[in-house]
Design a protein around this motif. Structure first.
Motif, PDB file in Angstrom:
ATOM      1  N   GLY A 148       0.726  -1.361  -0.120  1.00  0.00           N
ATOM      2  CA  GLY A 148      -0.278  -0.048  -0.087  1.00  0.00           C
ATOM      3  C   GLY A 148       0.993   1.404   0.174  1.00  0.00           C
ATOM      4  N   GLY A 149       2.197   1.090  -0.081  1.00  0.00           N
ATOM      5  CA  GLY A 149       2.885   2.345   0.171  1.00  0.00           C
ATOM      6  C   GLY A 149       2.896   3.087   1.255  1.00  0.00           C
ATOM      7  N   LEU A 150       2.603   2.498   2.527  1.00  0.00           N
ATOM      8  CA  LEU A 150       2.339   3.269   3.617  1.00  0.00           C
ATOM      9  C   LEU A 150       3.509   3.507   4.580  1.00  0.00           C
ATOM     10  CD1 LEU A 150      -1.342   1.820   4.218  1.00  0.00           C
ATOM     11  CD2 LEU A 150      -0.875   4.005   3.418  1.00  0.00           C
ATOM     12  N   GLY A 151       4.320   2.542   4.426  1.00  0.00           N
ATOM     13  CA  GLY A 151       5.590   2.547   5.494  1.00  0.00           C
ATOM     14  C   GLY A 151       6.153   3.787   5.933  1.00  0.00           C
ATOM     15  N   ASP A 152       6.560   4.511   4.761  1.00  0.00           N
ATOM     16  CA  ASP A 152       7.240   5.614   5.026  1.00  0.00           C
ATOM     17  C   ASP A 152       6.268   6.742   5.565  1.00  0.00           C
ATOM     18  OD1 ASP A 152       9.401   4.599   3.868  1.00  0.00           O
ATOM     19  OD2 ASP A 152       9.031   5.441   1.733  1.00  0.00           O
ATOM     20  N   ASP A 153       4.920   6.690   5.737  1.00  0.00           N
ATOM     21  CA  ASP A 153       4.321   7.828   6.252  1.00  0.00           C
ATOM     22  C   ASP A 153       3.685   7.451   7.625  1.00  0.00           C
ATOM     23  OD1 ASP A 153       2.660  10.315   6.252  1.00  0.00           O
ATOM     24  OD2 ASP A 153       1.082   9.191   5.379  1.00  0.00           O
ATOM     25  N   LEU A 154       4.209   6.076   8.258  1.00  0.00           N
ATOM     26  CA  LEU A 154       3.776   5.922   9.475  1.00  0.00           C
ATOM     27  C   LEU A 154       4.439   6.515  10.702  1.00  0.00           C
ATOM     28  CD1 LEU A 154       3.123   1.948   9.101  1.00  0.00           C
ATOM     29  CD2 LEU A 154       1.368   3.991   8.751  1.00  0.00           C
ATOM     30  N   VAL A 155       4.153   6.995  11.782  1.00  0.00           N
ATOM     31  CA  VAL A 155       4.753   7.536  12.805  1.00  0.00           C
ATOM     32  C   VAL A 155       5.891   6.568  13.239  1.00  0.00           C
ATOM     33  CG1 VAL A 155       4.547   8.410  15.172  1.00  0.00           C
ATOM     34  CG2 VAL A 155       2.920   9.062  13.490  1.00  0.00           C
ATOM     35  N   PRO A 156       7.062   7.145  13.240  1.00  0.00           N
ATOM     36  CA  PRO A 156       8.070   5.877  13.362  1.00  0.00           C
ATOM     37  C   PRO A 156       7.980   5.219  14.788  1.00  0.00           C
ATOM     38  CG  PRO A 156       9.038   7.853  12.619  1.00  0.00           C
ATOM     39  CD  PRO A 156       7.655   8.361  12.912  1.00  0.00           C
ATOM     40  N   PHE A 187      -3.018  11.603  18.646  1.00  0.00           N
ATOM     41  CA  PHE A 187      -2.723  12.017  17.086  1.00  0.00           C
ATOM     42  C   PHE A 187      -2.886  10.897  16.366  1.00  0.00           C
ATOM     43  CE2 PHE A 187       0.222  14.893  19.719  1.00  0.00           C
ATOM     44  CZ  PHE A 187      -0.523  16.002  19.143  1.00  0.00           C
ATOM     45  N   PRO A 188      -3.069  11.193  14.997  1.00  0.00           N
ATOM     46  CA  PRO A 188      -3.207  10.093  14.096  1.00  0.00           C
ATOM     47  C   PRO A 188      -1.635   9.533  13.762  1.00  0.00           C
ATOM     48  CG  PRO A 188      -3.180  12.229  12.847  1.00  0.00           C
ATOM     49  CD  PRO A 188      -3.119  12.462  14.322  1.00  0.00           C
ATOM     50  N   GLY A 189      -1.717   8.133  13.510  1.00  0.00           N
ATOM     51  CA  GLY A 189      -0.774   7.350  13.278  1.00  0.00           C
ATOM     52  C   GLY A 189       0.186   7.600  11.924  1.00  0.00           C
ATOM     53  N   GLN A 190      -0.297   8.478  11.042  1.00  0.00           N
ATOM     54  CA  GLN A 190       0.351   8.787   9.653  1.00  0.00           C
ATOM     55  C   GLN A 190       1.217  10.218  10.022  1.00  0.00           C
ATOM     56  OE1 GLN A 190      -3.106   8.549   6.902  1.00  0.00           O
ATOM     57  NE2 GLN A 190      -1.743   7.475   5.842  1.00  0.00           N
ATOM     58  N   GLN A 191       2.219  10.179   9.516  1.00  0.00           N
ATOM     59  CA  GLN A 191       3.081  11.522   9.666  1.00  0.00           C
ATOM     60  C   GLN A 191       2.249  12.651   9.011  1.00  0.00           C
ATOM     61  OE1 GLN A 191       7.522  11.005   9.927  1.00  0.00           O
ATOM     62  NE2 GLN A 191       7.224   9.163   9.060  1.00  0.00           N
ATOM     63  N   SER A 192       1.815  12.254   7.910  1.00  0.00           N
ATOM     64  CA  SER A 192       1.312  13.342   6.990  1.00  0.00           C
ATOM     65  C   SER A 192       0.163  13.952   7.843  1.00  0.00           C
ATOM     66  CB  SER A 192       0.972  12.947   5.710  1.00  0.00           C
ATOM     67  OG  SER A 192      -0.037  11.799   5.615  1.00  0.00           O
ATOM     68  N   LEU A 193      -0.730  13.239   8.563  1.00  0.00           N
ATOM     69  CA  LEU A 193      -1.847  13.750   9.121  1.00  0.00           C
ATOM     70  C   LEU A 193      -1.390  14.515  10.390  1.00  0.00           C
ATOM     71  CD1 LEU A 193      -4.392  10.765   9.012  1.00  0.00           C
ATOM     72  CD2 LEU A 193      -4.476  13.175   7.530  1.00  0.00           C
ATOM     73  N   LEU A 194      -0.284  14.042  10.929  1.00  0.00           N
ATOM     74  CA  LEU A 194       0.045  14.581  12.155  1.00  0.00           C
ATOM     75  C   LEU A 194       1.005  16.083  11.826  1.00  0.00           C
ATOM     76  CD1 LEU A 194       1.069  14.406  15.120  1.00  0.00           C
ATOM     77  CD2 LEU A 194       3.011  13.052  14.506  1.00  0.00           C
ATOM     78  N   ALA A 195       1.473  16.007  10.767  1.00  0.00           N
ATOM     79  CA  ALA A 195       2.121  17.191  10.220  1.00  0.00           C
ATOM     80  C   ALA A 195       1.107  18.271   9.908  1.00  0.00           C
ATOM     81  CB  ALA A 195       2.830  17.116   8.971  1.00  0.00           C
ATOM     82  N   GLU A 196      -0.232  17.688   9.608  1.00  0.00           N
ATOM     83  CA  GLU A 196      -1.293  18.734   9.418  1.00  0.00           C
ATOM     84  C   GLU A 196      -1.943  19.295  10.581  1.00  0.00           C
ATOM     85  OE1 GLU A 196      -4.511  17.057   7.166  1.00  0.00           O
ATOM     86  OE2 GLU A 196      -3.337  16.424   5.479  1.00  0.00           O
ATOM     87  N   VAL A 197      -1.848  18.577  11.736  1.00  0.00           N
ATOM     88  CA  VAL A 197      -2.122  18.925  12.856  1.00  0.00           C
ATOM     89  C   VAL A 197      -1.093  19.868  13.445  1.00  0.00           C
ATOM     90  CG1 VAL A 197      -2.235  18.265  15.533  1.00  0.00           C
ATOM     91  CG2 VAL A 197      -3.269  16.812  13.675  1.00  0.00           C
ATOM     92  N   GLN A 198       0.103  19.736  13.308  1.00  0.00           N
ATOM     93  CA  GLN A 198       1.180  20.608  13.683  1.00  0.00           C
ATOM     94  C   GLN A 198       1.177  21.869  12.916  1.00  0.00           C
ATOM     95  OE1 GLN A 198       5.203  19.165  13.061  1.00  0.00           O
ATOM     96  NE2 GLN A 198       6.350  20.889  14.402  1.00  0.00           N
TER      97      GLN A 198
END
Length: 430
Positions: free
Chosen positions: A125-133, A352-363
């Motif tokens: 799904g190409g999701l790995g790089d976007d998950l909160v580490p 917070f969401p578990g996706q970095q992209s969504l987390l960045a939107e929150v920030q």
């Protein structure tokens, strides 16, 4: 709904339930023939610390049946009972298809063979790089990922902005500044506790172990783990943290046994001036008294000489308990953990969401009581040892007992750390 261990009765029962629900909703085509019968999944969601999840679940069920033609049977499980409930279900062959699990449970249940490895689905799904580490790493053991990040929480430094402003004080950016502003508050506000050092809360200690360059434990190179909490860097962090109470008198004796809930209560009651606590507590404070919005501030946990000290990224994963419908299970997991439904859950809960992209939107919203937590998570989030044995160490409260012995004056930091390391190594070696 109780599952049986045999696949075919389970499938038939699910199809009957799915068809009944689909017909009730007017979706008659979901029960069509030619192998196209709708199915049903069982999902367990935890409750006890989360807000009421029922409105979210109703929307999730509607979306899931629209996307897949399958129905969703949701059960709410108390967090306090959940670990034993899952363990019992493993023994009885009555596991759900998908369940919310704590980050420290994934290695344990994965090692027991109860969870499906999701790494292939995540990669496809190409999701790995976007998950909160921190969350992704918590569910990953030797390349196998036993839980998809759903939501996360992190601790940062919450302080009384109104008190700081009254005295012209600035929030600390280093350990020395944390100590010094605490000393000033002790003189300026003698009725307040500048910085309660909570002996029953391991997550308040961890930033100082990590901030000094230490670790709690690490892989031993032979497939196991070894304690490192007694090594010099870790001891330095323990010494500084406990010295705020034992040497600089910024805490109180009662805090030697405080949990995070006790610490938060002291802050809410106007006693504590600074605490290390979680982003979810902001919602708690505002619900109790909306005027807190004008009286508190948040900054990441100060680093020893600047920057940030790492803070534990906790939260929940979604695990597939070897569902006999893995494609449907993965569809549900991605529906909950990415995109609209992930963002919706985060907004409703204060996590917070578990996706970095969504987390960045929150920030990027730059909300003063939210963005610092997001920054802490993105720039200085850290995970606890990823091994099924660490759950037992937490259950024994090894770090808390170490911390309490130092705060009580029974041991030096080095002595207490050596005892804790010996206990941890016994558990790691079992």
């Amino acid at each position: 709904m109780t599952h049986t261990s045999g696949r075919h009765p389970r499938r038939r029962r699910r199809r009957l339930i799915a068809c009944a629900a689909a017909l009730t909703l007017g979706a008659a085509t979901a029960c069509g023939g030619d192998g196209g019968s709708a199915d049903s999944l069982e999902l367990w969601i935890m409750e006890g610390t989360n807000p009421d999840a029922r409105p979210y679940v109703e929307a999730l069920q509607a979306e899931f049946i629209e996307r897949t033609g399958a129905t969703l049977d949701v059960q709410f499980i108390q967090w306090g009972d959940a670990h034993d409930r899952i363990t019992t279900a493993m023994a009885g062959g009555e596991l759900p298809d998908v369940a919310e699990i704590g980050t420290t449970w994934a290695p344990e249940f994965g090692a027991a063979g109860a969870l499906r490895d999701l790494s292939g689905d995540i990669e496809a799904g190409g999701l790995g790089d976007d998950l909160v580490p921190g969350l992704h790493e918590a569910g990953t053991v030797e390349g196998a990922t036993y839980g998809m990040p759903w939501y996360a929480g992190v601790r940062a430094l919450i302080y009384r902005a109104d008190v700081f402003a009254e005295h012209g004080l600035q929030p600390p950016t280093t350990w020395d500044e944390l100590r010094d502003v605490g000393l000033e508050l002790r003189e300026l506000e003698p009725e307040m506790i500048p910085f309660p050092v909570s002996g029953g809360a391991e997550h308040g200690l961890a930033p100082f172990i990590w901030g000094a360059g230490g670790e709690i434990a690490e892989p031993d190179g032979e497939g196991g783990w070894r304690a490192t909490v007694a090594e010099p860097a870790a001891v330095e962090g323990i010494e500084f943290y406990t010295s705020l109470a034992t040497e600089h008198d910024l805490s109180v004796a009662a805090a030697q046994t405080w949990l995070e809930t006790d610490q938060l209560e002291s802050f809410e009651n106007g006693q504590a001036a600074m605490v290390i606590n979680g982003n979810w507590t902001i919602t708690t404070l505002l619900e109790s008294d909306p005027t807190w919005a004008e009286r508190i501030g948040v900054v990441p946990v100060p680093g020893r000489d600047g920057g940030f000290s790492p803070s534990f990224v906790g939260g929940s994963l979604l695990g597939d308990f070897n569902s006999s419908e893995p494609e449907l299970a993965w569809e549900l997991i991605t529906l909950m953990s990415t995109g609209e439904f992930a963002a919706s859950w985060a907004d409703q809960t204060g996590y917070f969401p578990g996706q970095q992209s969504l987390l960045a939107e929150v920030q990027a919203r730059d909300e003063p009581l939210v963005a610092p937590f997001a920054q802490q998570m993105l720039e200085a989030g850290r995970n606890l040892p990823v091994t099924e044995r660490y759950g037992a160490i937490q259950g024994e409260q090894v770090l808390q007992r170490m911390l309490q012995s130092v705060l009580a004056g029974d041991r030096t930091a080095a002595e207490a750390a050596r005892e804790a390391a010996a206990t941890m190594d016994e558990t790691f070696g079992d």
